[in-house]
Motif scaffolding. Structure first.
Motif, PDB file in Angstrom:
ATOM      1  N   GLN A   1       0.831  -1.209   0.000  1.00 53.96           N
ATOM      2  CA  GLN A   1       0.000   0.000   0.000  1.00 53.96           C
ATOM      3  C   GLN A   1       0.860   1.251   0.000  1.00 53.96           C
ATOM      4  O   GLN A   1       0.516   2.262  -0.623  1.00 53.96           O
ATOM      5  CB  GLN A   1      -0.928  -0.011   1.207  1.00 53.96           C
ATOM      6  N   SER A   2       1.996   1.173   0.691  1.00 51.13           N
ATOM      7  CA  SER A   2       2.875   2.345   0.750  1.00 51.13           C
ATOM      8  C   SER A   2       3.484   2.674  -0.612  1.00 51.13           C
ATOM      9  O   SER A   2       3.971   3.789  -0.832  1.00 51.13           O
ATOM     10  CB  SER A   2       4.007   2.100   1.767  1.00 51.13           C
ATOM     11  N   LEU A   3       3.472   1.695  -1.516  1.00 55.81           N
ATOM     12  CA  LEU A   3       4.033   1.932  -2.848  1.00 55.81           C
ATOM     13  C   LEU A   3       3.037   2.593  -3.789  1.00 55.81           C
ATOM     14  O   LEU A   3       3.417   3.060  -4.872  1.00 55.81           O
ATOM     15  CB  LEU A   3       4.505   0.602  -3.464  1.00 55.81           C
ATOM     16  N   LEU A   4       1.750   2.588  -3.386  1.00 52.01           N
ATOM     17  CA  LEU A   4       0.725   3.178  -4.237  1.00 52.01           C
ATOM     18  C   LEU A   4       0.798   4.698  -4.195  1.00 52.01           C
ATOM     19  O   LEU A   4       1.014   5.303  -3.137  1.00 52.01           O
ATOM     20  CB  LEU A   4      -0.667   2.711  -3.802  1.00 52.01           C
ATOM     21  N   ARG A   5       0.605   5.314  -5.321  1.00 55.19           N
ATOM     22  CA  ARG A   5       0.600   6.770  -5.396  1.00 55.19           C
ATOM     23  C   ARG A   5      -0.683   7.310  -4.773  1.00 55.19           C
ATOM     24  O   ARG A   5      -1.769   6.787  -5.041  1.00 55.19           O
ATOM     25  CB  ARG A   5       0.704   7.204  -6.868  1.00 55.19           C
ATOM     26  N   PRO A   6      -0.598   8.335  -3.928  1.00 57.88           N
ATOM     27  CA  PRO A   6      -1.804   8.899  -3.315  1.00 57.88           C
ATOM     28  C   PRO A   6      -2.821   9.321  -4.375  1.00 57.88           C
ATOM     29  O   PRO A   6      -2.470   9.933  -5.380  1.00 57.88           O
ATOM     30  CB  PRO A   6      -1.275  10.104  -2.531  1.00 57.88           C
TER      31      PRO A   6
ATOM     32  N   ALA B   1      -4.439   7.276  -6.288  1.00 59.44           N
ATOM     33  CA  ALA B   1      -4.468   6.361  -7.434  1.00 59.44           C
ATOM     34  C   ALA B   1      -5.734   5.524  -7.445  1.00 59.44           C
ATOM     35  O   ALA B   1      -6.143   5.035  -8.496  1.00 59.44           O
ATOM     36  CB  ALA B   1      -3.243   5.445  -7.405  1.00 59.44           C
TER      37      ALA B   1
END
Length: 623
Positions: free
Chosen positions: A409-414, A416
């Motif tokens: 989840q931390s890799l997802l762009r805010p 997105a």
């Protein structure tokens, strides 16, 4: 290292044959003769392929296979890597003649590492090895050759005919032994010294005529194959039949009857062999025919009378193994045993039984034989402990899915993803990750048998009263949708859908993967069968209970609610939740075993979860 199997390679004709037993080294080949009709003798030799290896076998030597690989030449170290019970012929081993009874490695050679002038040719070495008492009926032997010249062909013939060789008629011995002596002398020292082979003049002349007959047959076989690629193994088979025609008479085989097709054999114990075959005759007639070839080693027979229909027969009614272990394992891995009806399964008495009725099995002959092998090779206590520890470790690893999902989840762009998914995103990612990992693990561990892991349509196996307890398994997932119940219908639908997804991931992980890892090696329940508590059920339930405690510990406010409503401390509440999770996990595992499927347990929990969520939303939505 083991020599890889190679496709048939073109081989120069001069490496396979000589043109005459009377020729000098520089004589020209005579004109080819027309193909002759050989005496009618049972065709005991056949070409087969198993595990990608093509080989030749003889009905009279079912535990010996001959492999001809043109150009093969292995060192002693490489020969040892081929395994025990290995025979190398005439240059297949690049080292000197060897008899290693400890490693059961034999190199019958007269080229390297020896004085060739004083060393017998390979065919005579093979004769002496057989007459010296080498027991080729104990264990599975592999014979390697690189070129099917006449010396090698006669050596292969002696080894494949080792049983009959010791009991030949005097007339047959008078044909074979001079033939071997003359060929051995020519191959070892050339035509010039063959006059010194020790045979009387008339016997020498007869041996030469017979040798010329074999050489002529070799030319016929080469000419017949001249339009295509030369096949060393097929050539060898034809030459073996030609030797049969010289040595044997039809009467030597009595009432010899060949089984239509022998699929293979496997050791199920010390000097105990299971044989899978296909034949239209009855099981007792086939048993008599197989006993002629296998002797007292024959233990179990799997006879395919008709396509997909097998009869299992225990040959040794007193000392042989019971058929129950075979029934049990076959019922676990055969997709035809689907519980519809419950009586559709492998079964019978302790001496004779068969495949499911009326439609038969969906297993191949190789899979039936593999199952018989595994059924009677029980894992050791250490192996069972190790597999149980592995299953428990897989169950506990489900706790790592949450942190792994958080990292993703931390890799997802805010921004997105839609805002409506943000509240359930951690649980959704964790569920999708668990489903993917579990499915891949099942695919790897199932050996293309996903039904062993509960991925199949359910059977009516009884025990449906467990449906009253199974809905409790939805409680941990219901905790994740408490807050959104007073939100809009769309938010409630997303939350409930995510909870059902998480429930499916848990079922696939615990009742699918963890449970399936233990199904093959341990007794489990069956549809409409007796009740028992299997090791697979206990271990999968223990992991499930541990995970329930971890899940509830991560739910905000759980500890406070337990203290205010039940007067329990956080640790006590989690321990009780884990115990309840273990109990529900047992119920789900029993339902999975008796129905053969994950679907009933999942469906009952999912319906309970949806019913609870919809009812809660409607109640809270009222003004």
């Amino acid at each position: 290292m083991p020599v890889p199997d190679l496709p048939p390679q073109p081989v120069a004709p001069q490496s396979w044959r000589r043109d005459s037993a009377r020729e000098s080294a520089n004589a020209e080949a005579p004109a080819a003769a027309p193909v002759r009709t050989l005496p009618v003798i049972p065709e005991r030799y056949a070409l087969r392929r198993k595990d990608g290896v093509r080989y030749l076998e003889c009905d009279d030597a079912p535990r010996l296979r001959a492999i001809v690989r043109p150009g093969m030449s292995v060192s002693r170290a490489e020969a040892q890597a081929l395994g025990r019970r290995t025979l190398l012929l005439d240059g297949a081993g690049s080292f000197g003649p060897l008899i290693d009874n400890e490693r059961q490695l034999y190199n019958l050679d007269h080229h390297a590492g020896c004085e060739r002038l004083f060393t017998l040719a390979t065919c005579e070495q093979a004769l002496l090895l057989v007459q010296g008492g080498l027991e080729l009926s104990d264990g599975d032997w592999t014979l390697y050759a690189n070129e099917p010249d006449l010396d090698t062909v006669l050596a292969i013939w002696c080894l494949l005919n080792h049983r009959r060789l010791r009991e030949l008629r005097p007339e047959a011995r008078d044909v074979l032994l001079p033939l071997l002596r003359l060929e051995g002398a020519i191959d070892a020292n050339g035509h010039e010294l063959s006059q010194l082979c020790g045979l009387p003049g008339d016997v020498l002349e007869q041996a030469r005529e017979r040798l010329d007959t074999l050489l002529e047959r070799g030319r016929e076989l080469e000419q017949a194959a001249s339009r295509g690629r030369r096949d060393a193994l097929a050539y060898t088979l034809g030459m073996l039949r030609a030797v049969d025609a010289l040595v044997y008479r039809h009467e030597d085989f009595g009432d010899y009857t060949r089984i239509e097709e022998v699929h293979g054999h496997a050791e199920v114990g010390p000097r105990q062999v299971a044989v899978a075959c296909r034949d239209g005759a009855g099981i007792y007639m086939v048993e008599q025919h197989l006993k002629e070839r296998w002797g007292d080693q024959l233990c179990l027979i799997a006879l395919e009378n008709e396509p997909r229909r097998y009869t299992l027969r225990r040959v040794r009614s007193v000392a042989g193994p019971e058929l129950e272990p075979a029934y049990d394992l076959l019922n676990k891995i055969d997709p035809a045993v689907d519980g519809r009806p419950p009586q559709k399964r492998w079964g019978g008495s302790g001496d004779i039984g068969g495949s499911p009725r009326p439609d038969g099995t969906l297993l191949s002959a190789e899979e039936v034989l593999e199952s018989l092998t595994r059924a009677y090779r029980s894992p050791t206590g250490w192996q069972r402990l190790r597999r149980s520890a592995l299953a428990l470790g897989v169950a506990a690893s489900f706790l790592l899915v949450g942190p792994a999902a958080s990292a993703l989840q931390s890799l997802l762009r805010p921004g997105a993803l839609p805002r409506s998914l943000e509240p359930v995103l951690p649980l959704m990612l964790a569920s999708l990750l668990a489903l993917g990992v579990a499915r891949l693990a099942i695919r790897w561990a199932s050996a293309r048998r996903p039904w062993v892991f509960g991925l199949r349509a359910p059977a009516n196996g009884g025990g449906w009263w467990l449906s009253l307890l199974v809905p409790l398994g939805a409680v941990p997932f219901a905790a994740s949708v408490v807050e959104p119940l007073d939100s809009g219908s769309a938010a409630v639908a997303v939350s409930l859908g995510t909870a059902v997804l998480a429930l499916g991931a848990a079922e696939l992980w615990f009742r699918g993967l963890v449970h399936g890892l233990l199904v093959i090696d341990h007794p489990i329940q069956r549809p409409r069968g007796p009740w028992l508590l299997s090791r697979a059920a206990v271990i999968s339930a223990a992991g499930y209970g541990l995970w329930v405690s971890g899940l509830l510990a991560s739910v905000p406010g759980f500890t406070h609610s337990a203290r205010s409503l039940l007067g329990l401390g956080g640790s006590e509440a989690l321990a009780i939740a884990g115990g309840l999770g273990f109990g529900v996990g047992l119920c789900l595992a029993v339902l999975r075993e008796r129905s053969l499927s994950l679907l009933p347990g999942f469906a009952i929990q999912a319906l309970a979860l949806l019913a609870w969520g919809v009812a809660g939303h409607l109640l809270l939505a009222q003004p």
